[in-house]
Motif scaffolding. Structure first.
Motif, PDB file in Angstrom:
ATOM      1  N   LYS A  52       1.343  -1.255   0.015  1.00  0.00           N
ATOM      2  CA  LYS A  52      -0.015   0.480   0.398  1.00  0.00           C
ATOM      3  C   LYS A  52       1.035   1.138  -0.503  1.00  0.00           C
ATOM      4  O   LYS A  52       0.332   2.497  -0.563  1.00  0.00           O
ATOM      5  N   ASN A 169     -14.119  -3.543   6.774  1.00  0.00           N
ATOM      6  CA  ASN A 169     -12.739  -3.522   7.410  1.00  0.00           C
ATOM      7  C   ASN A 169     -11.764  -3.220   5.737  1.00  0.00           C
ATOM      8  O   ASN A 169     -10.574  -4.312   5.668  1.00  0.00           O
ATOM      9  N   GLY A 171      -9.427  -1.535   3.212  1.00  0.00           N
ATOM     10  CA  GLY A 171      -7.958  -0.557   3.504  1.00  0.00           C
ATOM     11  C   GLY A 171      -7.804  -0.021   2.050  1.00  0.00           C
ATOM     12  O   GLY A 171      -8.006  -0.342   1.071  1.00  0.00           O
ATOM     13  N   TYR A 179      -3.930   6.962   3.147  1.00  0.00           N
ATOM     14  CA  TYR A 179      -4.445   5.578   4.201  1.00  0.00           C
ATOM     15  C   TYR A 179      -5.756   5.945   4.504  1.00  0.00           C
ATOM     16  O   TYR A 179      -5.287   6.738   6.108  1.00  0.00           O
ATOM     17  N   GLU A 181      -8.559   3.437   6.904  1.00  0.00           N
ATOM     18  CA  GLU A 181      -9.393   1.572   7.082  1.00  0.00           C
ATOM     19  C   GLU A 181     -11.264   2.519   7.077  1.00  0.00           C
ATOM     20  O   GLU A 181     -11.468   3.406   8.359  1.00  0.00           O
ATOM     21  N   ARG A 186     -10.153   0.636  12.216  1.00  0.00           N
ATOM     22  CA  ARG A 186      -8.819   2.158  12.041  1.00  0.00           C
ATOM     23  C   ARG A 186      -8.900   2.045  13.097  1.00  0.00           C
ATOM     24  O   ARG A 186      -7.692   2.713  13.910  1.00  0.00           O
TER      25      ARG A 186
END
Length: 239
Positions: A52, A169, A171, A179, A181, A186
């Motif tokens: 990521k 959930n 991402g 970024y 979540e 999170r």
């Protein structure tokens, strides 16, 4: 987007991902320009991030040089566009190398995966664990992406016919490069992140299905319990 910007972007993409994860070969780019119907969009290059963080770097570079990115995982959206970008002169952001199974919970029946994880990969993984859960598959190839199908609200077969209804959930890498979540993921060490679809406050999951508001790089998928018995009933109706 000028040619000068493209050249600078290619250099920065190469520095961020490594020379083996950036291609501008016309032969390689051509493979992403064809699908099951006539197209004329051209691909500038193909990027292969493996985390990521690298996706974030690619987005930041693209923003800096006004480069268009087109994300995909396996690119096997057969009959519905395949790997062909919406706009010409885009860079393909191929997430196929992000293929890690992050977490599996046999007790609660969920699995957390990255963008490049395929149907056959999860099936083989569950077999190796002798799991009591199964993946509800699509009618497409075994090598197709699970997340790609989920965010396009694709249909599946079996106990869970709507994959987008069995995810949580997420991402997501945003267009800003940030970024985020969604849900309880999170919160550090949240034990319910894999089983609760909603976190605290608004639920943003729907914003990232069938949209270009962000790139989903991971999510949790709920699995179907393996049936103890399977009976098939055939019947006809006279009309």
């Amino acid at each position: 987007m000028t040619q000068q910007n493209v050249l600078h972007a290619i250099q920065d993409f190469t520095n961020a991902l490594g020379i083996d994860n950036v291609t501008i070969s016309r032969e390689q780019c051509n493979k992403f320009e064809n699908t099951t119907f006539a197209t004329n969009q051209k691909v500038q290059g193909v990027l292969y991030p493996n985390s990521k963080e690298q996706v974030q770097q690619c987005i930041n570079i693209a923003y800096q040089y006004n480069i268009k990115l087109y994300p995909l995982s396996t690119g096997l959206n057969i009959g519905l566009g395949g790997t062909v970008p919406v706009e010409s002169n885009s860079f393909i952001l191929n997430l196929g190398k992000m293929n890690q199974i992050i977490e599996f919970n046999e007790s609660l029946g969920y699995i957390t995966i990255e963008s490049g994880v395929t149907q056959i990969q999860v099936v083989e993984f569950l077999k190796s664990k002798n799991s009591n859960f199964i993946l509800s598959p699509t009618g497409s190839l075994p090598e197709t992406s699970i997340i790609g199908n989920a965010v396009e609200r694709g249909d599946t077969r079996g106990a869970i016919p709507q994959r987008a209804e069995s995810i949580c959930n997420l991402g997501v890498v945003l267009p800003s490069g940030e970024y985020m979540e969604i849900g309880f993921g999170r919160f550090a060490n949240a034990k319910c992140s894999g089983i609760s679809k909603y976190g605290v406050g608004p639920d943003y999951t729907g914003l990232f299905t069938q949209s270009n508001f962000g790139i989903v790089v991971k999510l949790t998928l709920w699995l179907a319990p393996k049936a103890v018995n399977c009976d098939i009933i055939l019947f006809t109706m006279e009309t």
